[in-house]
Design a protein around this motif. Structure first.
Motif, PDB file in Angstrom:
ATOM      1  N   UNK A  76      44.842 108.122  67.033  1.00  0.00           N
ATOM      2  CA  UNK A  76      45.648 109.033  67.378  1.00  0.00           C
ATOM      3  C   UNK A  76      46.995 108.458  68.132  1.00  0.00           C
ATOM      4  N   UNK A  77      46.439 107.813  69.170  1.00  0.00           N
ATOM      5  CA  UNK A  77      47.761 107.096  69.994  1.00  0.00           C
ATOM      6  C   UNK A  77      48.273 106.270  69.493  1.00  0.00           C
ATOM      7  N   UNK A 307      45.246 102.291  59.949  1.00  0.00           N
ATOM      8  CA  UNK A 307      45.121 101.946  61.436  1.00  0.00           C
ATOM      9  C   UNK A 307      43.493 102.142  61.685  1.00  0.00           C
ATOM     10  N   UNK A 308      43.010 103.127  61.089  1.00  0.00           N
ATOM     11  CA  UNK A 308      41.534 103.209  61.210  1.00  0.00           C
ATOM     12  C   UNK A 308      40.950 104.337  60.250  1.00  0.00           C
ATOM     13  N   UNK A 323      38.045 110.781  58.866  1.00  0.00           N
ATOM     14  CA  UNK A 323      39.345 110.619  59.691  1.00  0.00           C
ATOM     15  C   UNK A 323      39.879 109.389  59.141  1.00  0.00           C
ATOM     16  N   UNK A 324      40.829 109.391  58.277  1.00  0.00           N
ATOM     17  CA  UNK A 324      41.848 108.242  57.933  1.00  0.00           C
ATOM     18  C   UNK A 324      43.023 108.558  58.705  1.00  0.00           C
ATOM     19  N   UNK A 325      43.601 107.471  59.110  1.00  0.00           N
ATOM     20  CA  UNK A 325      44.704 107.095  60.007  1.00  0.00           C
ATOM     21  C   UNK A 325      45.582 106.153  59.467  1.00  0.00           C
ATOM     22  N   UNK A 326      46.638 106.632  58.576  1.00  0.00           N
ATOM     23  CA  UNK A 326      47.497 105.725  57.869  1.00  0.00           C
ATOM     24  C   UNK A 326      49.036 105.957  58.176  1.00  0.00           C
ATOM     25  N   UNK A 327      49.857 105.041  57.985  1.00  0.00           N
ATOM     26  CA  UNK A 327      51.105 105.131  57.790  1.00  0.00           C
ATOM     27  C   UNK A 327      52.043 104.319  56.890  1.00  0.00           C
TER      28      UNK A 327
END
Length: 341
Positions: A76-77, A307-308, A323-327
């Motif tokens: 998240x950070x 990201x993860x 939880x998927x973190x992508x951009x």
């Protein structure tokens, strides 16, 4: 002319605001749910546990939960830092209402055309600061988007003022004198934007509730029209498109999540649309709006940055959230290609 410079898909789970010691608390709710969506059908909890052979018991230890919670916080950070680096002037925020402001109706697709968005208590701390804040929306752009979509065969709902958040009032025991925004949006404002919210347009999709759910194919079409409309907007602004929600939940399906992330990374619209609609139900339905971000960014040449991905479990049957973190950041892609050369 406006320019799309950034895209993001981020989960907004309440688990992200819980201490790992509390992650199993919602497990009892899962056990009582008679309609847990998993792979194109519903299951009772006993059926699901038998099908999946209680294989997720080893991931329920406090050590596992603590490690995964730490990875989520770190991701998240990093997502917040990526957003800050992109420095957009305007944001399109894609999310949904989960019977928070509309307990008795489910419009398919809605654009907010009002002036202000309110956040703060009684939203939980993961979604809002501890005081009332007011963010500026962008009614001129919102109205232009509705007009453009109407011309392209979409019939959209025009939300001119936020209703009272009846869900939060009932859960937290009081109703403030301002309309608290649904959690899909407040999470982005608080966790990604640090409560420093630029002019923006909230777009609400009915992802959860039949029969007015837009299909994956319709969301892909929405992304195409959104991209073209933003690129034609005459103001010289940098625009980000952010989807709030997903991946698989409330039954966590790591295999499905990794398959979807591969399609997102390769701009595989046909693959996403070919997945039966029964997979895009319950919380997993939020994956549909990921395709809009993908469509909006493809023409920039941006590659997806993952990201993860952290599967977070809360029962032996594998309920929980992926939880998927992508951009997508064209500047990051260009820099990495230059470095590689």
């Amino acid at each position: 002319m406006a320019k799309i410079v950034f895209g993001m898909c981020v989960p907004h789970s309440g688990m992200l605001g819980q201490a790992p010691e509390d992650w199993l608390n919602n497990g009892e709710r899962d056990r009582k749910n008679p309609e847990l969506w998993y792979r194109n059908r519903t299951w009772s909890y006993p059926e699901l546990e038998a099908e999946r052979k209680a294989a997720f018991e080893p991931f329920l230890t406090i050590e596992e939960r603590t490690e995964r919670a730490g990875r989520c916080r770190k991701a998240l950070d990093e997502m917040a830092e990526a957003y800050k680096r992109a420095a957009p002037d305007v944001v399109i925020v894609l999310g949904k209402d989960q019977k928070e402001i509309w307990p008795d109706q489910s419009p398919s697709i809605t654009v907010y055309t009002g002036e202000e968005v309110h956040n703060g208590p009684p939203q939980r701390p993961v979604y809002a600061p501890d005081h009332h804040v007011v963010h500026q929306a962008y009614p001129q752009l919102a109205t232009y988007l509705i007009e453009t979509f109407q011309e392209q065969g979409f019939d959209l709902n025009d939300l001119q003022a936020w209703p009272q958040n009846t869900w939060m009032a009932s859960r937290q025991g009081y109703a403030p004198d301002y309309p608290v925004v649904p959690h899909a949006y407040s999470f982005v404002y608080h966790q990604i934007m640090g409560d420093q919210v630029p002019r923006h347009v909230p777009v609400l999709f009915n992802l959860f509730y039949p029969p007015t759910q837009p299909s994956m194919a319709r969301c892909i079409q929405f992304g195409r029209v959104l991209r073209d409309a933003i690129e034609a907007w005459p103001e010289d602004v940098r625009v980000a498109v952010i989807a709030s929600g997903g991946l698989s939940h409330f039954v966590n399906d790591e295999e499905f999540d990794r398959r979807v992330m591969g399609m997102l990374a390769s701009y595989d619209y046909d693959g996403l649309a070919a997945i039966p609609n029964g997979y895009y139900q319950s919380g997993t339905s939020e994956v549909k709006i990921y395709s809009i971000v993908m469509m909006a960014l493809q023409h920039t040449g941006a590659e997806m940055t993952l990201v993860d991905y952290i599967p977070c479990w809360r029962t032996a049957a594998g309920t929980g959230e992926g939880m998927g973190f992508m951009y997508w950041d064209p500047a990051v892609t260009a820099a990495s290609k230059k470095e590689a050369a």
